[in-house]
Design a protein around this motif. Structure first.
Motif, PDB file in Angstrom:
ATOM      1  N   PRO A  29       0.117  -9.197  22.171  1.00 42.79           N
ATOM      2  CA  PRO A  29       1.013  -8.679  21.133  1.00 42.79           C
ATOM      3  C   PRO A  29       2.470  -8.607  21.583  1.00 42.79           C
ATOM      4  O   PRO A  29       3.382  -8.828  20.780  1.00 42.79           O
ATOM      5  N   TYR A  30       2.690  -8.322  22.875  1.00 42.70           N
ATOM      6  CA  TYR A  30       4.071  -8.328  23.365  1.00 42.70           C
ATOM      7  C   TYR A  30       4.675  -9.723  23.238  1.00 42.70           C
ATOM      8  O   TYR A  30       5.801  -9.885  22.730  1.00 42.70           O
ATOM      9  N   LEU A  31       3.959 -10.737  23.714  1.00 44.72           N
ATOM     10  CA  LEU A  31       4.483 -12.104  23.658  1.00 44.72           C
ATOM     11  C   LEU A  31       4.713 -12.558  22.219  1.00 44.72           C
ATOM     12  O   LEU A  31       5.752 -13.165  21.906  1.00 44.72           O
ATOM     13  N   LEU A  32       3.782 -12.283  21.329  1.00 43.56           N
ATOM     14  CA  LEU A  32       3.977 -12.667  19.936  1.00 43.56           C
ATOM     15  C   LEU A  32       5.190 -11.967  19.339  1.00 43.56           C
ATOM     16  O   LEU A  32       5.962 -12.575  18.588  1.00 43.56           O
ATOM     17  N   THR A  33       5.366 -10.698  19.670  1.00 42.50           N
ATOM     18  CA  THR A  33       6.520  -9.963  19.161  1.00 42.50           C
ATOM     19  C   THR A  33       7.813 -10.578  19.665  1.00 42.50           C
ATOM     20  O   THR A  33       8.796 -10.712  18.921  1.00 42.50           O
ATOM     21  N   ALA A  34       7.834 -10.956  20.941  1.00 47.83           N
ATOM     22  CA  ALA A  34       9.031 -11.536  21.525  1.00 47.83           C
ATOM     23  C   ALA A  34       9.315 -12.940  20.995  1.00 47.83           C
ATOM     24  O   ALA A  34      10.484 -13.326  20.859  1.00 47.83           O
ATOM     25  N   LEU A  35       8.263 -13.704  20.684  1.00 51.62           N
ATOM     26  CA  LEU A  35       8.432 -15.123  20.377  1.00 51.62           C
ATOM     27  C   LEU A  35       8.504 -15.454  18.891  1.00 51.62           C
ATOM     28  O   LEU A  35       9.163 -16.428  18.503  1.00 51.62           O
ATOM     29  N   LEU A  36       7.825 -14.691  18.047  1.00 51.29           N
ATOM     30  CA  LEU A  36       7.813 -15.012  16.622  1.00 51.29           C
ATOM     31  C   LEU A  36       9.161 -14.685  15.988  1.00 51.29           C
ATOM     32  O   LEU A  36       9.729 -13.616  16.203  1.00 51.29           O
ATOM     33  N   LEU A  48       8.034   0.189  30.447  1.00 54.46           N
ATOM     34  CA  LEU A  48       6.997  -0.717  29.958  1.00 54.46           C
ATOM     35  C   LEU A  48       7.606  -2.044  29.523  1.00 54.46           C
ATOM     36  O   LEU A  48       7.088  -3.120  29.871  1.00 54.46           O
ATOM     37  N   MET A  49       8.689  -1.992  28.782  1.00 54.43           N
ATOM     38  CA  MET A  49       9.299  -3.227  28.305  1.00 54.43           C
ATOM     39  C   MET A  49       9.818  -4.074  29.458  1.00 54.43           C
ATOM     40  O   MET A  49       9.690  -5.312  29.436  1.00 54.43           O
ATOM     41  N   ARG A  50      10.379  -3.450  30.467  1.00 49.78           N
ATOM     42  CA  ARG A  50      10.833  -4.212  31.645  1.00 49.78           C
ATOM     43  C   ARG A  50       9.662  -4.854  32.359  1.00 49.78           C
ATOM     44  O   ARG A  50       9.726  -6.024  32.769  1.00 49.78           O
ATOM     45  N   ALA A  51       8.580  -4.095  32.515  1.00 48.99           N
ATOM     46  CA  ALA A  51       7.401  -4.630  33.210  1.00 48.99           C
ATOM     47  C   ALA A  51       6.811  -5.815  32.450  1.00 48.99           C
ATOM     48  O   ALA A  51       6.441  -6.827  33.048  1.00 48.99           O
ATOM     49  N   LEU A  52       6.738  -5.712  31.134  1.00 43.73           N
ATOM     50  CA  LEU A  52       6.184  -6.800  30.336  1.00 43.73           C
ATOM     51  C   LEU A  52       7.092  -8.025  30.351  1.00 43.73           C
ATOM     52  O   LEU A  52       6.623  -9.163  30.409  1.00 43.73           O
ATOM     53  N   ALA A  53       8.389  -7.798  30.302  1.00 44.89           N
ATOM     54  CA  ALA A  53       9.332  -8.916  30.359  1.00 44.89           C
ATOM     55  C   ALA A  53       9.243  -9.632  31.705  1.00 44.89           C
ATOM     56  O   ALA A  53       9.235 -10.865  31.772  1.00 44.89           O
ATOM     57  N   GLU A  54       9.172  -8.856  32.778  1.00 47.20           N
ATOM     58  CA  GLU A  54       9.074  -9.458  34.106  1.00 47.20           C
ATOM     59  C   GLU A  54       7.745 -10.187  34.284  1.00 47.20           C
ATOM     60  O   GLU A  54       7.689 -11.280  34.845  1.00 47.20           O
ATOM     61  N   GLU A  55       6.671  -9.584  33.794  1.00 49.21           N
ATOM     62  CA  GLU A  55       5.345 -10.183  33.959  1.00 49.21           C
ATOM     63  C   GLU A  55       5.211 -11.495  33.200  1.00 49.21           C
ATOM     64  O   GLU A  55       4.593 -12.446  33.679  1.00 49.21           O
ATOM     65  N   THR A  56       5.787 -11.560  31.994  1.00 49.81           N
ATOM     66  CA  THR A  56       5.631 -12.750  31.154  1.00 49.81           C
ATOM     67  C   THR A  56       6.786 -13.725  31.269  1.00 49.81           C
ATOM     68  O   THR A  56       6.691 -14.869  30.791  1.00 49.81           O
ATOM     69  N   GLY A  57       7.897 -13.281  31.868  1.00 49.51           N
ATOM     70  CA  GLY A  57       9.086 -14.118  31.913  1.00 49.51           C
ATOM     71  C   GLY A  57       9.737 -14.278  30.560  1.00 49.51           C
ATOM     72  O   GLY A  57      10.528 -15.198  30.328  1.00 49.51           O
ATOM     73  N   THR A  58       9.456 -13.338  29.665  1.00 53.56           N
ATOM     74  CA  THR A  58       9.969 -13.407  28.290  1.00 53.56           C
ATOM     75  C   THR A  58      10.485 -12.039  27.869  1.00 53.56           C
ATOM     76  O   THR A  58       9.706 -11.085  27.788  1.00 53.56           O
ATOM     77  N   ALA A  59      11.781 -11.964  27.615  1.00 51.67           N
ATOM     78  CA  ALA A  59      12.375 -10.695  27.200  1.00 51.67           C
ATOM     79  C   ALA A  59      12.275 -10.542  25.693  1.00 51.67           C
ATOM     80  O   ALA A  59      12.310 -11.526  24.937  1.00 51.67           O
ATOM     81  N   LEU A  60      12.139  -9.310  25.248  1.00 54.43           N
ATOM     82  CA  LEU A  60      12.157  -9.002  23.830  1.00 54.43           C
ATOM     83  C   LEU A  60      13.554  -8.546  23.465  1.00 54.43           C
ATOM     84  O   LEU A  60      14.012  -7.498  23.918  1.00 54.43           O
ATOM     85  N   ASP A  61      14.231  -9.339  22.660  1.00 57.83           N
ATOM     86  CA  ASP A  61      15.607  -9.012  22.283  1.00 57.83           C
ATOM     87  C   ASP A  61      15.663  -7.910  21.245  1.00 57.83           C
ATOM     88  O   ASP A  61      14.751  -7.773  20.431  1.00 57.83           O
TER      89      ASP A  61
END
Length: 242
Positions: A98-105, A229-242
């Motif tokens: 869900p984090y990746l979809l939120t960041a990418l969609l 949490l947001m920093r950890a998810l961004a670092e783990e996936t290499g994808t930041a949520l703007d």
């Protein structure tokens, strides 16, 4: 009518939500993790539902699904329903996907994340979390994280209503046949949040149970925990949520 993606819609609450939204006239996109599961969605596809297929334990599959959706008609809402109860897929499916979809969609105007009453038993700590699931992971922790994600997105994207829903312990394949809660009520709130023009459905940052906004775990609205949490998810996936 809205164009709505329902992840994990091959059975259970996801299928019930997709079915009800389709019956209400919405443009629904259903999701299954593989072609075998997708075949079971033929009845909904025959009624006009779109279909995406991807195993959310695999980050590349999540990215491919996001790219496919971005190349199609824009989504109005996403119900992040896909989830697992135990095993190595818990963190990949329940929070990374869900984090990746939120960041990418691009473009969804409403976001709904499936939480659980179990999130109250989650630990508000990121220490030692295995995001890839090699050492499995706690379901309660994953649901605390995704509930916090919903609240963080509400803060970071104030124009996009973002809410978490506890559907209750309902008799689905995951919940088991003896689950005591109401299956019908278990999918109505997320449908309402994704599609209704009711002013309450257009609010953001909520944790909902059967149509009522409730107080979640105290860590959910802790902005420092959200940021960690947001920093950890961004670092783990290499994808930041703007």
């Amino acid at each position: 009518m809205s164009r709505i993606l329902v992840t994990g819609s091959a059975d259970g609450l996801g299928r019930a939500a997709a079915d009800a939204l389709l019956s209400a006239g919405h443009d629904v996109v259903v999701h299954a993790r593989n072609e075998e599961r997708a075949a079971g969605l033929a009845a909904l596809v025959d009624r006009g539902a779109g279909l995406v297929v991807g195993d959310f334990t695999e980050r590349d599959a999540v990215r491919r699904v996001a790219a496919e959706l971005n190349d199609a008609k824009p989504l109005d809402a996403v119900i992040h329903n896909a989830g697992v109860w135990s095993g190595r897929a818990v963190m990949p499916v329940n929070i990374i996907a869900p984090y990746l979809l939120t960041a990418l969609l691009r473009g969804p105007r409403r976001l709904v994340y499936l939480s659980s009453g179990s999130h109250f038993d989650g630990r508000a700590s990121l220490a030692g979390v295995d995001w890839r699931g090699a050492s499995a992971g706690s379901y309660s922790d994953s649901k605390l994280f995704v509930t916090t994600l919903a609240a963080a997105v509400a803060r970071l994207r104030p124009a996009v209503p973002s809410n978490a829903v506890d559907p209750g312990w309902v008799p689905t394949r995951m919940g088991g046949p003896s689950a005591p809660d109401d299956l019908e009520l278990g999918h109505r709130t997320q449908e309402w949040l994704a599609s209704s023009d009711d002013p309450r459905a257009l609010t953001t940052g909520g944790y909902w149970y059967h149509g009522e906004r409730q107080q979640p775990h105290q860590a959910v609205h802790d902005e420092a925990f959200q940021d960690r949490l947001m920093r950890a998810l961004a670092e783990e996936t290499g994808t930041a949520l703007d």
